[in-house]
Design a protein around this motif. Structure first.
Motif, short mmCIF file in Angstrom:
data_model
loop_
_atom_site.label_atom_id
_atom_site.label_comp_id
_atom_site.label_asym_id
_atom_site.label_seq_id
_atom_site.Cartn_x
_atom_site.Cartn_y
_atom_site.Cartn_z
N VAL A 84 32.21 36.03 34.78
CA VAL A 84 32.50 34.80 35.75
C VAL A 84 32.76 35.03 37.08
O VAL A 84 33.56 36.31 37.25
CB VAL A 84 33.77 34.15 35.07
N VAL A 85 32.38 34.60 38.22
CA VAL A 85 32.50 34.95 39.46
C VAL A 85 33.97 34.27 39.96
O VAL A 85 34.35 33.29 39.66
CB VAL A 85 31.41 34.30 40.33
N ILE A 86 34.82 35.10 40.41
CA ILE A 86 36.40 34.73 40.58
C ILE A 86 36.66 35.16 42.19
O ILE A 86 37.67 34.47 42.58
CB ILE A 86 37.31 35.40 39.87
N GLY A 87 35.81 35.59 42.91
CA GLY A 87 36.02 35.92 44.18
C GLY A 87 34.58 35.82 45.04
O GLY A 87 33.76 36.35 44.69
N THR A 91 30.91 35.04 53.64
CA THR A 91 29.38 34.53 53.56
C THR A 91 28.99 33.95 52.47
O THR A 91 27.69 33.55 52.25
CB THR A 91 28.60 35.88 54.11
N GLY A 92 29.86 33.83 51.26
CA GLY A 92 29.19 33.42 50.17
C GLY A 92 29.00 34.17 49.24
O GLY A 92 28.60 33.98 47.93
N GLY A 93 28.93 35.40 49.38
CA GLY A 93 28.41 36.71 48.42
C GLY A 93 29.33 36.84 47.39
O GLY A 93 30.78 36.48 47.62
N VAL A 94 29.11 37.39 46.22
CA VAL A 94 30.05 37.68 45.39
C VAL A 94 30.59 38.75 45.69
O VAL A 94 30.27 40.10 45.91
CB VAL A 94 29.51 37.96 44.00
N ARG A 95 32.11 38.73 45.57
CA ARG A 95 33.26 39.89 45.69
C ARG A 95 33.89 40.39 44.44
O ARG A 95 34.22 41.64 44.34
CB ARG A 95 34.15 39.38 46.95
N GLU A 96 34.08 39.62 43.55
CA GLU A 96 34.78 39.94 42.37
C GLU A 96 34.33 39.08 41.24
O GLU A 96 33.88 38.04 41.22
CB GLU A 96 36.13 39.86 42.48
N PHE A 97 34.12 39.98 39.95
CA PHE A 97 33.86 39.20 38.53
C PHE A 97 34.85 39.27 37.82
O PHE A 97 36.00 40.38 37.88
CB PHE A 97 32.69 40.09 38.21
#
Length: 168
Positions: A84-87, A91-97
């Motif tokens: 699950v993406v949590i951060g 710019t909308g990119g994924v930072r943390e799962f």
């Protein structure tokens, strides 16, 4: 004289360790002798079977024709890996799962009575994501899933160790 001092120190350390309650890990005692685990290709179930089979006082059955011999049966009801993406970055990119391992199981005895009712175990770990290190992050993700799997197996083993004999 130095050898006497060394022996005295070692004796004092042994006494201190025994006084604090320290003991080497002992095999868990189970309230059953034979457990049937239906054959499943799940890595979690393979690890669980290996852990149980390592105890010489427990026989692990996997042949469906022999399930009647078992004192208890462990049924794996669900095993799910979730990501699950949590951060997100600005710019909308994924930072943390967040990685999750969800396992549901139950244990029943010969007469079909549930000894451990439908139980869900959940392990979760957070993992940062950097697109330039995608391959390394993928390997880290697999390692985290394996660690969560080992934790879940230990939790199941602890629950199995709390079962007391049925007396039948």
């Amino acid at each position: 004289m130095p050898w006497m001092r060394r022996h005295w120190c070692m004796g004092a350390m042994a006494l201190a360790l025994s006084a604090c309650g320290f003991r080497l890990r002992q095999p868990m005692g189970y309230g059953f002798k034979v457990i049937y685990i239906p054959p499943q290709p799940s890595p979690l179930m393979i690890e669980l079977k290996r852990s149980l089979a390592a105890d010489p006082s427990v026989e692990v059955l996997q042949d469906p024709r022999q399930w009647e011999r078992a004192d208890v049966t462990l049924d794996l009801l669900q095993e799910a890996k979730e990501k699950v993406v949590i951060g997100r970055t600005s710019t909308g990119g994924v930072r943390e799962f967040q990685l999750r391992l969800r396992v549901r199981f139950k244990v029943r005895d010969k007469s079909g009575i549930e000894r451990i009712p439908d139980t869900e175990l959940l392990q979760q770990r957070d993992i940062s994501f950097i697109e330039t290190n995608a391959l390394a992050k993928e390997q880290e993700e697999e390692m985290l899933y394996r660690n969560m799997q080992t934790d879940v197996v230990q939790q199941i083993l602890l629950r199995l160790a709390r079962l007391r004999p049925t007396g039948d």
